[in-house]
Design a protein around this motif. Structure first.
Motif, PDB file in Angstrom:
ATOM      1  N   VAL A  55      97.161  46.946 -17.326  1.00  0.00           N
ATOM      2  CA  VAL A  55      98.471  47.500 -17.384  1.00  0.00           C
ATOM      3  C   VAL A  55      99.133  48.095 -16.516  1.00  0.00           C
ATOM      4  CG1 VAL A  55     100.078  47.231 -19.449  1.00  0.00           C
ATOM      5  CG2 VAL A  55      98.327  45.661 -19.606  1.00  0.00           C
ATOM      6  N   HIS A  56      98.472  49.926 -17.057  1.00  0.00           N
ATOM      7  CA  HIS A  56      98.839  51.381 -17.361  1.00  0.00           C
ATOM      8  C   HIS A  56      98.767  51.346 -15.470  1.00  0.00           C
ATOM      9  CE1 HIS A  56      99.436  51.802 -21.115  1.00  0.00           C
ATOM     10  NE2 HIS A  56      97.526  51.341 -21.008  1.00  0.00           N
ATOM     11  N   VAL A  57      97.717  50.861 -14.661  1.00  0.00           N
ATOM     12  CA  VAL A  57      97.614  51.475 -13.072  1.00  0.00           C
ATOM     13  C   VAL A  57      98.376  50.330 -12.387  1.00  0.00           C
ATOM     14  CG1 VAL A  57      96.204  51.192 -11.701  1.00  0.00           C
ATOM     15  CG2 VAL A  57      94.989  51.548 -13.512  1.00  0.00           C
ATOM     16  N   ILE A  74     101.558  33.374  -7.595  1.00  0.00           N
ATOM     17  CA  ILE A  74     102.944  34.089  -7.306  1.00  0.00           C
ATOM     18  C   ILE A  74     103.842  35.146  -6.252  1.00  0.00           C
ATOM     19  CG2 ILE A  74     102.537  34.301 -10.545  1.00  0.00           C
ATOM     20  CD1 ILE A  74     102.767  36.918 -10.173  1.00  0.00           C
ATOM     21  N   GLU A  75     104.674  34.396  -6.256  1.00  0.00           N
ATOM     22  CA  GLU A  75     105.202  35.435  -5.016  1.00  0.00           C
ATOM     23  C   GLU A  75     104.375  36.804  -5.787  1.00  0.00           C
ATOM     24  OE1 GLU A  75     109.163  32.802  -4.491  1.00  0.00           O
ATOM     25  OE2 GLU A  75     109.430  35.209  -5.587  1.00  0.00           O
ATOM     26  N   LYS A  76     104.463  38.021  -3.791  1.00  0.00           N
ATOM     27  CA  LYS A  76     104.455  39.076  -3.887  1.00  0.00           C
ATOM     28  C   LYS A  76     105.503  39.624  -3.976  1.00  0.00           C
ATOM     29  CE  LYS A  76     102.174  42.583  -1.047  1.00  0.00           C
ATOM     30  NZ  LYS A  76     102.975  43.601  -0.983  1.00  0.00           N
ATOM     31  N   LYS A  77     105.579  40.125  -5.497  1.00  0.00           N
ATOM     32  CA  LYS A  77     107.335  41.502  -5.800  1.00  0.00           C
ATOM     33  C   LYS A  77     107.115  42.636  -6.035  1.00  0.00           C
ATOM     34  CE  LYS A  77     110.792  37.625  -6.409  1.00  0.00           C
ATOM     35  NZ  LYS A  77     110.897  36.851  -7.361  1.00  0.00           N
ATOM     36  N   ARG A  78     107.594  43.771  -5.660  1.00  0.00           N
ATOM     37  CA  ARG A  78     106.628  44.677  -6.333  1.00  0.00           C
ATOM     38  C   ARG A  78     107.016  45.213  -7.896  1.00  0.00           C
ATOM     39  NH1 ARG A  78     109.374  50.788  -4.751  1.00  0.00           N
ATOM     40  NH2 ARG A  78     108.632  51.763  -7.181  1.00  0.00           N
ATOM     41  N   GLY A  79     106.439  45.285  -8.328  1.00  0.00           N
ATOM     42  CA  GLY A  79     106.298  44.598  -9.843  1.00  0.00           C
ATOM     43  C   GLY A  79     106.190  43.694 -10.590  1.00  0.00           C
ATOM     44  N   ARG A  80     105.576  42.947  -9.770  1.00  0.00           N
ATOM     45  CA  ARG A  80     105.038  41.168 -10.502  1.00  0.00           C
ATOM     46  C   ARG A  80     104.505  41.469 -11.297  1.00  0.00           C
ATOM     47  NH1 ARG A  80     107.364  36.384  -8.523  1.00  0.00           N
ATOM     48  NH2 ARG A  80     107.333  34.845 -10.441  1.00  0.00           N
ATOM     49  N   PHE A  81     103.365  42.038 -10.486  1.00  0.00           N
ATOM     50  CA  PHE A  81     101.628  41.454 -11.280  1.00  0.00           C
ATOM     51  C   PHE A  81     101.831  42.926 -12.464  1.00  0.00           C
ATOM     52  CE2 PHE A  81      97.289  41.966 -11.565  1.00  0.00           C
ATOM     53  CZ  PHE A  81      96.554  43.247 -11.906  1.00  0.00           C
ATOM     54  N   ASN A  82     102.508  44.019 -13.112  1.00  0.00           N
ATOM     55  CA  ASN A  82     102.907  44.940 -13.782  1.00  0.00           C
ATOM     56  C   ASN A  82     103.386  43.869 -14.737  1.00  0.00           C
ATOM     57  OD1 ASN A  82     103.103  47.180 -15.781  1.00  0.00           O
ATOM     58  ND2 ASN A  82     104.648  47.533 -14.674  1.00  0.00           N
ATOM     59  N   ARG A  83     104.157  43.605 -14.561  1.00  0.00           N
ATOM     60  CA  ARG A  83     104.963  42.896 -15.596  1.00  0.00           C
ATOM     61  C   ARG A  83     103.809  41.307 -16.227  1.00  0.00           C
ATOM     62  NH1 ARG A  83     110.066  40.194 -12.848  1.00  0.00           N
ATOM     63  NH2 ARG A  83     109.892  40.782 -11.151  1.00  0.00           N
ATOM     64  N   LEU A  84     103.507  41.370 -15.189  1.00  0.00           N
ATOM     65  CA  LEU A  84     102.271  40.237 -15.590  1.00  0.00           C
ATOM     66  C   LEU A  84     101.351  40.595 -17.039  1.00  0.00           C
ATOM     67  CD1 LEU A  84     100.362  37.307 -15.362  1.00  0.00           C
ATOM     68  CD2 LEU A  84      99.434  38.162 -13.494  1.00  0.00           C
ATOM     69  N   MET A  85     100.874  41.644 -16.240  1.00  0.00           N
ATOM     70  CA  MET A  85      99.647  42.505 -17.405  1.00  0.00           C
ATOM     71  C   MET A  85     100.174  42.739 -18.705  1.00  0.00           C
ATOM     72  SD  MET A  85      97.117  42.955 -15.343  1.00  0.00           S
ATOM     73  CE  MET A  85      96.579  41.172 -14.857  1.00  0.00           C
ATOM     74  N   ALA A  99     102.735  40.871 -20.140  1.00  0.00           N
ATOM     75  CA  ALA A  99     102.848  39.913 -20.965  1.00  0.00           C
ATOM     76  C   ALA A  99     101.500  40.065 -21.699  1.00  0.00           C
ATOM     77  CB  ALA A  99     103.643  38.784 -19.739  1.00  0.00           C
ATOM     78  N   LEU A 100     101.055  39.392 -20.516  1.00  0.00           N
ATOM     79  CA  LEU A 100      99.016  38.983 -20.851  1.00  0.00           C
ATOM     80  C   LEU A 100      99.009  40.488 -22.110  1.00  0.00           C
ATOM     81  CD1 LEU A 100      97.123  38.297 -18.150  1.00  0.00           C
ATOM     82  CD2 LEU A 100      98.187  36.619 -19.569  1.00  0.00           C
ATOM     83  N   ASN A 101      99.207  41.493 -22.151  1.00  0.00           N
ATOM     84  CA  ASN A 101      98.756  42.275 -23.315  1.00  0.00           C
ATOM     85  C   ASN A 101      99.036  42.227 -24.386  1.00  0.00           C
ATOM     86  OD1 ASN A 101      97.158  44.842 -23.759  1.00  0.00           O
ATOM     87  ND2 ASN A 101      98.597  46.374 -23.548  1.00  0.00           N
ATOM     88  N   ASN A 102     100.898  41.704 -23.615  1.00  0.00           N
ATOM     89  CA  ASN A 102     101.349  41.436 -25.669  1.00  0.00           C
ATOM     90  C   ASN A 102     100.726  39.917 -25.732  1.00  0.00           C
ATOM     91  OD1 ASN A 102     103.597  43.764 -25.110  1.00  0.00           O
ATOM     92  ND2 ASN A 102     104.317  42.917 -23.921  1.00  0.00           N
ATOM     93  N   PHE A 103     100.584  39.114 -25.418  1.00  0.00           N
ATOM     94  CA  PHE A 103     100.099  38.073 -25.855  1.00  0.00           C
ATOM     95  C   PHE A 103      98.346  38.614 -26.757  1.00  0.00           C
ATOM     96  CE2 PHE A 103     103.261  34.968 -25.472  1.00  0.00           C
ATOM     97  CZ  PHE A 103     104.145  35.569 -24.026  1.00  0.00           C
ATOM     98  N   GLY A 104      97.747  39.878 -26.460  1.00  0.00           N
ATOM     99  CA  GLY A 104      96.839  39.800 -26.956  1.00  0.00           C
ATOM    100  C   GLY A 104      95.907  39.531 -26.241  1.00  0.00           C
ATOM    101  N   ILE A 105      95.597  39.555 -24.939  1.00  0.00           N
ATOM    102  CA  ILE A 105      94.744  38.689 -24.226  1.00  0.00           C
ATOM    103  C   ILE A 105      94.115  39.964 -23.614  1.00  0.00           C
ATOM    104  CG2 ILE A 105      94.721  37.232 -21.759  1.00  0.00           C
ATOM    105  CD1 ILE A 105      96.914  35.347 -22.903  1.00  0.00           C
ATOM    106  N   GLU A 106      93.132  39.440 -23.072  1.00  0.00           N
ATOM    107  CA  GLU A 106      91.520  40.281 -22.839  1.00  0.00           C
ATOM    108  C   GLU A 106      91.362  40.464 -21.030  1.00  0.00           C
ATOM    109  OE1 GLU A 106      88.558  44.300 -23.615  1.00  0.00           O
ATOM    110  OE2 GLU A 106      88.823  42.176 -24.977  1.00  0.00           O
ATOM    111  N   LEU A 107      92.077  41.080 -20.198  1.00  0.00           N
ATOM    112  CA  LEU A 107      91.522  40.155 -18.452  1.00  0.00           C
ATOM    113  C   LEU A 107      90.152  41.251 -18.451  1.00  0.00           C
ATOM    114  CD1 LEU A 107      94.354  40.632 -18.360  1.00  0.00           C
ATOM    115  CD2 LEU A 107      93.552  39.977 -16.015  1.00  0.00           C
TER     116      LEU A 107
END
Lengths: 196, 127
Positions: free
Chosen positions: B65-67, A144-155, A157-165
């Protein structure tokens, strides 16, 4: 008034002359007359004075009312001006906040533009790949494009879907994020829909 | 310009070397700190404008997520993340850069990280 006063003076003179010339009985009669005359004259005097007082009181009341009205008007004006001043301050603060926000937005846009240009220049495209490893384990590769906050949103979204990394790796190259991760789906029935 | 010196614990941190004025440009800020709580251990290292963070957390919580949220708050530009689950622990290494115009202390980063981890752990336990 003057006429009445003159009458009073005349009466007094008459009484005086009578008292000096005549005897006791006449003095008595003169006293009676004096009493009656005094009563009548006093009544008229009181009436006049009462009227005068009433007029004064009414005029003073009117004055008070007018003063009250003026004071109220002035106070209202002061209050209104103060409210306007408060509005001015609030609006100026809002302007400052908007300026700050616009500055941040500008910065973000600059970063985004740079990232987009970098990716285009190097021919990098966003992509998502998923491979199944186990019953409920998947391996994903995301660009994905490197934007501020993008990684946070991805995390999030995955957390909401019940996906554990489980094992995650993220690296930055040419204005893009490369994310590889082994993920575990907690709820089996959920369908994965990732929109970027 | 030279950044302010880092204020850390006595036995750790702040080894910026003093050099002659001619070599002023080579004098880089360097500091590190380690903080622990019951379930979280954080190492923060700052060299010039680069921040390296190692995070070890017990009891599996999806801490990315939090970090990631916290890094955005602290104006840290995310460069590289590596880590995963080892036994009962999560271990991650973050490489970030300090955005221009903002300044940070290692102690602040470490303190915030531990606070966020403990808070999220409490929330998870409640849920």
């Amino acid at each position: 008034m003057e006429y009445e006063d003159e009458d009073w003076l005349c009466v007094t003179m008459d009484e005086f002359s009578l008292a000096t010339e005549n005897g006791f009985s006449r003095q008595m009669m003169s006293r009676k007359r004096n009493y009656d005359d005094d009563t009548r004259e006093y009544k008229s005097k009181n009436l006049e004075t009462e009227r005068r007082r009433r007029e004064k009181l009414s005029s003073r009341l009117l004055m008070l009312r007018s003063m009250m009205n003026k004071a109220t008007i002035v106070e209202d004006a002061i209050t209104y001006i103060e409210k306007l001043q408060d509005k001015v301050q609030n609006l100026s603060q809002e302007l400052h906040q908007m300026e700050a926000t616009s500055v941040e937005t500008a910065e973000t846009k600059i970063v985004e533009i740079d990232a987009v240009e970098d990716m285009k220049n190097w021919g990098i495209q966003e992509e998502v790949r998923v491979a199944q490893i186990n019953e409920n384990k998947l391996w994903v590769k995301i660009i994905i494009e490197k934007k501020r906050g993008r990684f946070n949103r991805l995390m999030q979204a995955l957390n909401n879907f019940g996906i554990e990394l489980i094992d995650t790796n993220l690296t930055t190259t040419k204005g893009s994020f490369l994310i590889t991760s082994c993920i575990k789906v907690i709820l089996r029935k959920i369908k994965i829909k990732l929109d970027f | 310009m030279m950044r302010r010196r880092h204020e850390g614990e006595a036995d750790e941190g702040d080894f910026s070397t003093l050099q002659e004025p001619d070599q002023y440009s080579e004098n880089l800020r360097s500091s590190w700190i380690r903080r622990k709580s019951k379930d979280t251990e954080v190492d923060v290292r700052i060299v010039d404008n680069e921040v390296t963070i190692k995070l070890v957390q017990r009891k599996k919580i999806d801490c990315l997520v939090h970090v990631s949220h916290l890094l955005d708050q602290l104006n840290l530009d995310l460069q590289h993340v590596a880590g995963g689950h080892i036994g009962d622990f999560c271990s991650y290494l973050f490489n970030t850069k300090i955005c221009e115009g903002s300044s940070l202390y290692a102690s602040a980063i470490a303190h915030k990280l531990i606070q966020v981890m403990d808070t999220s752990f409490a929330a998870a336990s409640l849920a």
